[in-house]
Design a protein around this motif. Structure first.
Motif, PDB file in Angstrom:
ATOM      1  N   PRO A  31      30.985  48.722  -0.657  1.00  0.00           N
ATOM      2  CA  PRO A  31      29.972  47.711  -1.016  1.00  0.00           C
ATOM      3  C   PRO A  31      30.539  46.318  -1.230  1.00  0.00           C
ATOM      4  O   PRO A  31      29.817  45.333  -1.109  1.00  0.00           O
ATOM      5  N   GLU A  32      31.821  46.196  -1.557  1.00  0.00           N
ATOM      6  CA  GLU A  32      32.398  44.882  -1.841  1.00  0.00           C
ATOM      7  C   GLU A  32      32.457  43.980  -0.621  1.00  0.00           C
ATOM      8  O   GLU A  32      32.686  42.769  -0.739  1.00  0.00           O
ATOM      9  N   HIS A  33      32.208  44.538   0.572  1.00  0.00           N
ATOM     10  CA  HIS A  33      32.267  43.742   1.801  1.00  0.00           C
ATOM     11  C   HIS A  33      30.905  43.598   2.475  1.00  0.00           C
ATOM     12  O   HIS A  33      30.829  43.191   3.636  1.00  0.00           O
ATOM     13  N   LEU A  34      29.833  43.923   1.759  1.00  0.00           N
ATOM     14  CA  LEU A  34      28.504  43.938   2.363  1.00  0.00           C
ATOM     15  C   LEU A  34      27.561  42.916   1.729  1.00  0.00           C
ATOM     16  O   LEU A  34      27.716  42.543   0.570  1.00  0.00           O
ATOM     17  N   VAL A  35      26.569  42.493   2.520  1.00  0.00           N
ATOM     18  CA  VAL A  35      25.377  41.808   2.027  1.00  0.00           C
ATOM     19  C   VAL A  35      24.192  42.510   2.666  1.00  0.00           C
ATOM     20  O   VAL A  35      24.349  43.267   3.630  1.00  0.00           O
ATOM     21  N   ILE A  36      22.990  42.281   2.143  1.00  0.00           N
ATOM     22  CA  ILE A  36      21.806  42.920   2.719  1.00  0.00           C
ATOM     23  C   ILE A  36      20.837  41.873   3.241  1.00  0.00           C
ATOM     24  O   ILE A  36      20.797  40.737   2.770  1.00  0.00           O
ATOM     25  N   GLU A  37      20.065  42.280   4.234  1.00  0.00           N
ATOM     26  CA  GLU A  37      19.176  41.347   4.937  1.00  0.00           C
ATOM     27  C   GLU A  37      18.024  42.122   5.564  1.00  0.00           C
ATOM     28  O   GLU A  37      18.165  43.308   5.872  1.00  0.00           O
ATOM     29  N   THR A  38      16.899  41.436   5.730  1.00  0.00           N
ATOM     30  CA  THR A  38      15.779  42.092   6.419  1.00  0.00           C
ATOM     31  C   THR A  38      15.766  41.778   7.903  1.00  0.00           C
ATOM     32  O   THR A  38      15.347  42.599   8.708  1.00  0.00           O
ATOM     33  N   ASP A  39      16.160  40.562   8.296  1.00  0.00           N
ATOM     34  CA  ASP A  39      15.986  40.071   9.664  1.00  0.00           C
ATOM     35  C   ASP A  39      14.502  40.075  10.021  1.00  0.00           C
ATOM     36  O   ASP A  39      14.133  40.210  11.185  1.00  0.00           O
ATOM     37  N   CYS A  40      13.639  39.943   9.002  1.00  0.00           N
ATOM     38  CA  CYS A  40      12.203  39.969   9.258  1.00  0.00           C
ATOM     39  C   CYS A  40      11.830  38.857  10.254  1.00  0.00           C
ATOM     40  O   CYS A  40      12.438  37.789  10.242  1.00  0.00           O
ATOM     41  N   PRO A  41      10.909  39.166  11.178  1.00  0.00           N
ATOM     42  CA  PRO A  41       9.990  40.307  11.231  1.00  0.00           C
ATOM     43  C   PRO A  41      10.535  41.546  11.943  1.00  0.00           C
ATOM     44  O   PRO A  41       9.779  42.501  12.181  1.00  0.00           O
ATOM     45  N   ASP A  42      11.829  41.553  12.290  1.00  0.00           N
ATOM     46  CA  ASP A  42      12.422  42.690  12.986  1.00  0.00           C
ATOM     47  C   ASP A  42      13.158  43.616  12.020  1.00  0.00           C
ATOM     48  O   ASP A  42      13.203  43.373  10.815  1.00  0.00           O
ATOM     49  N   MET A  43      13.772  44.681  12.569  1.00  0.00           N
ATOM     50  CA  MET A  43      14.626  45.621  11.813  1.00  0.00           C
ATOM     51  C   MET A  43      13.893  46.284  10.642  1.00  0.00           C
ATOM     52  O   MET A  43      14.450  46.456   9.551  1.00  0.00           O
ATOM     53  N   THR A  44      12.651  46.660  10.833  1.00  0.00           N
ATOM     54  CA  THR A  44      11.856  47.267   9.773  1.00  0.00           C
ATOM     55  C   THR A  44      12.462  48.596   9.316  1.00  0.00           C
ATOM     56  O   THR A  44      12.787  49.437  10.151  1.00  0.00           O
ATOM     57  N   PRO A  45      12.656  48.785   8.003  1.00  0.00           N
ATOM     58  CA  PRO A  45      13.166  50.070   7.508  1.00  0.00           C
ATOM     59  C   PRO A  45      12.315  51.228   8.006  1.00  0.00           C
ATOM     60  O   PRO A  45      11.098  51.088   8.188  1.00  0.00           O
ATOM     61  N   LEU A  46      12.947  52.368   8.221  1.00  0.00           N
ATOM     62  CA  LEU A  46      12.261  53.520   8.806  1.00  0.00           C
ATOM     63  C   LEU A  46      11.025  53.905   8.006  1.00  0.00           C
ATOM     64  O   LEU A  46       9.979  54.226   8.570  1.00  0.00           O
ATOM     65  N   CYS A  47      11.130  53.828   6.679  1.00  0.00           N
ATOM     66  CA  CYS A  47      10.011  54.249   5.835  1.00  0.00           C
ATOM     67  C   CYS A  47       8.782  53.357   5.972  1.00  0.00           C
ATOM     68  O   CYS A  47       7.672  53.761   5.612  1.00  0.00           O
ATOM     69  N   CYS A  48       8.986  52.127   6.489  1.00  0.00           N
ATOM     70  CA  CYS A  48       7.882  51.158   6.581  1.00  0.00           C
ATOM     71  C   CYS A  48       7.291  51.062   7.984  1.00  0.00           C
ATOM     72  O   CYS A  48       6.350  50.298   8.204  1.00  0.00           O
ATOM     73  N   GLN A  49       7.842  51.818   8.903  1.00  0.00           N
ATOM     74  CA  GLN A  49       7.335  51.777  10.272  1.00  0.00           C
ATOM     75  C   GLN A  49       6.084  52.640  10.380  1.00  0.00           C
ATOM     76  O   GLN A  49       6.080  53.797   9.971  1.00  0.00           O
ATOM     77  N   THR A  50       5.031  52.065  10.947  1.00  0.00           N
ATOM     78  CA  THR A  50       3.760  52.775  11.044  1.00  0.00           C
ATOM     79  C   THR A  50       3.449  53.222  12.459  1.00  0.00           C
ATOM     80  O   THR A  50       2.441  53.872  12.702  1.00  0.00           O
ATOM     81  N   SER A  51       4.321  52.876  13.408  1.00  0.00           N
ATOM     82  CA  SER A  51       4.086  53.239  14.802  1.00  0.00           C
ATOM     83  C   SER A  51       5.417  53.453  15.508  1.00  0.00           C
ATOM     84  O   SER A  51       6.392  52.754  15.246  1.00  0.00           O
ATOM     85  N   THR A  52       5.458  54.432  16.395  1.00  0.00           N
ATOM     86  CA  THR A  52       6.654  54.657  17.213  1.00  0.00           C
ATOM     87  C   THR A  52       6.547  53.927  18.542  1.00  0.00           C
ATOM     88  O   THR A  52       7.505  53.874  19.301  1.00  0.00           O
ATOM     89  N   GLU A  53       5.375  53.357  18.822  1.00  0.00           N
ATOM     90  CA  GLU A  53       5.132  52.700  20.108  1.00  0.00           C
ATOM     91  C   GLU A  53       5.107  51.180  19.985  1.00  0.00           C
ATOM     92  O   GLU A  53       5.465  50.469  20.920  1.00  0.00           O
ATOM     93  N   GLN A  54       4.676  50.667  18.834  1.00  0.00           N
ATOM     94  CA  GLN A  54       4.599  49.226  18.641  1.00  0.00           C
ATOM     95  C   GLN A  54       5.434  48.817  17.437  1.00  0.00           C
ATOM     96  O   GLN A  54       5.594  49.577  16.482  1.00  0.00           O
ATOM     97  N   ARG A  55       5.969  47.615  17.507  1.00  0.00           N
ATOM     98  CA  ARG A  55       6.791  47.128  16.398  1.00  0.00           C
ATOM     99  C   ARG A  55       5.946  46.944  15.140  1.00  0.00           C
ATOM    100  O   ARG A  55       4.861  46.389  15.188  1.00  0.00           O
ATOM    101  N   THR A  56       6.457  47.427  14.027  1.00  0.00           N
ATOM    102  CA  THR A  56       5.835  47.174  12.730  1.00  0.00           C
ATOM    103  C   THR A  56       6.535  45.981  12.102  1.00  0.00           C
ATOM    104  O   THR A  56       7.756  45.984  11.953  1.00  0.00           O
ATOM    105  N   ARG A  57       5.779  44.969  11.756  1.00  0.00           N
ATOM    106  CA  ARG A  57       6.365  43.741  11.205  1.00  0.00           C
ATOM    107  C   ARG A  57       7.142  44.022   9.927  1.00  0.00           C
ATOM    108  O   ARG A  57       6.646  44.652   9.002  1.00  0.00           O
ATOM    109  N   ASN A  58       8.366  43.541   9.873  1.00  0.00           N
ATOM    110  CA  ASN A  58       9.168  43.622   8.652  1.00  0.00           C
ATOM    111  C   ASN A  58       8.871  42.410   7.780  1.00  0.00           C
ATOM    112  O   ASN A  58       8.511  41.337   8.290  1.00  0.00           O
ATOM    113  N   VAL A  59       9.024  42.551   6.466  1.00  0.00           N
ATOM    114  CA  VAL A  59       8.738  41.466   5.519  1.00  0.00           C
ATOM    115  C   VAL A  59       9.870  41.379   4.498  1.00  0.00           C
ATOM    116  O   VAL A  59      10.595  42.353   4.273  1.00  0.00           O
TER     117      VAL A  59
END
Length: 279
Positions: free
Chosen positions: A208-236
């Motif tokens: 962890p000492e070498h990491l930061v976290i990011e959303t890259d929203c509207p892309d890279m939506t976490p798996l738990c927040c994806q509502t479709s396997t065919e269309q991109r779910t907007r990340n926030v």
């Protein structure tokens, strides 16, 4: 701090995807613990919107504090003109920015592997490394299928200001090489996917000492927040908490301990001093 404080080190919160509900999402992000976020540039034609959104977010009372990081993205290399570099330099002179980004190399598509196109990517990457050095800014790196080439150019330019290897997708040896050059690794919602075994192993090995976290929203939506396997779910921005959740499980440490480490890492990577959060 009395509660978790999170820093979203990579967002595209300025893009039209958020025009209808940006204010509401900013309030939601703050309520979830996202105290700060970085607005990332990618094409010159959006620089005005980038700056306007930055000022707008900072005008809101109960929203994360916004930071600017303008740059010319390698994926859009066909759109870039050399005059865009002049515009970028002017932006760095006239607006307080924490980094130059996102910049780098991308050979995911066949067209970007063509010698003349890839050379143009390298030329723009080199020019922006020089601008970052002149303005004493770290860089936010976009790298796809080009880790060795990015490392070679960083070494060629003797770039010493570090920054963040955004949405890191390399192996452990490449991860160590970036860390040795002063970079933190940006981890997105991709890490929440159990099938992202390579990334999860790198995260575990590098620590962890070498990491930061990011959303890259509207892309890279976490798996738990994806509502479709065919269309991109907007990340926030508020979804940053799910990245923290997953890393807490991977490392077997508390949210509080991990959040403090990631918070500190973010300030270190962006060369900014810690100061009180917005009320």
């Amino acid at each position: 701090m009395d509660r978790l404080a999170l820093f979203d080190t990579h967002t595209h919160f300025d893009v039209p995807d958020f025009d209808a509900d940006r204010e509401h999402l900013a309030y939601e992000a703050k309520a979830a613990g996202v105290e700060k976020l970085v607005l990332i540039g990618f094409v010159e034609s959006r620089f005005n919107d980038l700056v306007d959104t930055h000022h707008y977010i900072n005008s809101l009372k109960d929203a994360p504090e916004s930071y600017l990081a303008p740059g010319l993205h390698p994926f859009y290399i066909e759109q870039h003109q050399f005059s865009d570099l002049d515009r970028l330099e002017n932006l760095l002179k006239t607006h307080e920015s924490v980094a130059v980004g996102e910049i780098g190399l991308d050979t995911l598509l066949k067209q970007h592997k063509q010698p003349e196109v890839f050379q143009k990517q390298q030329d723009y990457f080199s020019a922006q490394l020089e601008l970052a050095a002149q303005h004493h800014k770290p860089v936010l790196l976009h790298i796809r299928k080009a880790h060795a080439d990015v490392l070679n150019l960083l070494k060629k330019h003797k770039f010493k200001l570090g920054g963040i290897a955004h949405a890191f997708s390399g192996g452990i040896e490449e991860a160590k090489a970036f860390v040795n050059l002063g970079f933190k690794l940006g981890i997105t919602g991709q890490v929440t996917n159990p099938n992202a075994k390579k990334l999860r192993k790198v995260v575990q090995d590098i620590g962890p000492e070498h990491l930061v976290i990011e959303t890259d929203c509207p892309d890279m939506t976490p798996l738990c927040c994806q509502t479709s396997t065919e269309q991109r779910t907007r990340n926030v921005p508020g979804n940053l908490t799910y990245v923290l959740d997953e890393l807490s499980v991977i490392f077997g440490i508390s949210h509080e301990e991990l959040a403090k480490t990631l918070w500190h890492n973010s300030f270190t990577a962006l060369h900014i001093s810690q100061k009180p959060t917005k009320n």
